[in-house]
Design a protein around this motif. Structure first.
Motif: not given
Length: 265
Positions: A24-48
């Motif tokens: 298939k033809a390439p698909e575009l992905f436009t990230p959605q960023q969360p509204d940080m006025g309604t969220y707060e950080q809970k995670t400080n480190n990550f491993v994928i």
């Protein structure tokens, strides 16, 4: 050109990762960023933990599960909000440049940078060999050593052909970090057996979430998953209540009902 576009626009061209094998033809992905006025950080480190074993050479949505998983990790990378994090990318399996190691750290553990994680992901070029998921989970114990705050281990895999029993490694991870670590899993492909393995790993982590790749392979789906991993609803922003109607002349009748708003009682 691909690098230029990626640097100038917040758009990830998933299709360009898959161009050699995608019908298939390439698909575009436009990230959605969360509204940080309604969220707060809970995670400080990550491993994928990315599955690069031979079972990932199977097909899903017209491409190999391996390339599909890499595209998904890239989407995740570009959906993470601008918050301070430490991050790492670890693989398990073998490719032509990794013939003896069961698991390898391709990025981090380091202060998270989206471009750096992209570069690490680009260096993972081929899937093959058995699936030593347990070794990768054990590796994440070392990756998180000495870090403060909450951590997330994100496993992207089909859950199949495991060389070891990964549950033991997950139990060791949980025993080492307790409530400070959560396990999130993303099942690539539709194997019930593989999905059950990943759900069991998430259950050991107690505070994570098990999803399928199909559920989050969209801007909205990925934004929701990223929010689950890194953020929590903020209690800092109070709910705005509607203001009471004014009573300008003090006669006990609010202005919106007063036929003579300028006269006293």
């Amino acid at each position: 050109m691909t690098k230029l576009v990626r640097n100038l626009l917040p758009i990830v061209f998933i299709g360009l990762l898959l161009a050699s094998c995608a019908p298939k033809a390439p698909e575009l992905f436009t990230p959605q960023q969360p509204d940080m006025g309604t969220y707060e950080q809970k995670t400080n480190n990550f491993v994928i933990l990315l599955d690069a074993s031979s079972s990932m050479t199977g097909r899903v949505e017209g491409v190999s599960k391996f390339e599909y998983a890499k595209g998904l990790v890239r989407m995740l990378n570009h959906s993470i909000p601008n918050i301070p994090l430490n991050g790492a990318l670890r693989t398990f399996g073998h490719n032509k440049d990794l013939t003896t190691a069961k698991t390898k750290l391709f990025y981090g553990m380091t202060s998270y940078d989206a471009a750096g994680l992209d570069a690490g992901l680009n260096a993972v070029t081929r899937a093959g060999g058995f699936s030593p998921m347990g070794s990768a989970i054990s590796g994440s114990i070392t990756d998180l050593e000495g870090l403060s705050g909450k951590s997330a281990v994100i496993i992207v895999s089909d859950g199949l052909d495991n060389l070891e029993i990964p549950m033991t490694a997950a139990e060791n991870l949980k025993a080492r970090y307790g409530d400070a670590v959560c396990i999130y899993t993303v099942a690539v492909g539709a194997s019930p057996e593989g999905q059950n393995v990943l759900k069991e790993l998430t259950a050991i982590g107690e505070c994570g979430k098990a999803v399928t790749a199909k559920q989050i392979m969209s801007p909205a789906g990925m934004a929701g998953f990223v929010s689950d991993v890194f953020l929590s609803r903020s209690m800092a922003a109070p709910i705005a209540l509607p203001a009471s109607p004014a009573d300008t002349d003090g006669d006990g009748v609010t202005d919106d009902m007063d036929m003579c708003p300028g006269t006293p009682y």
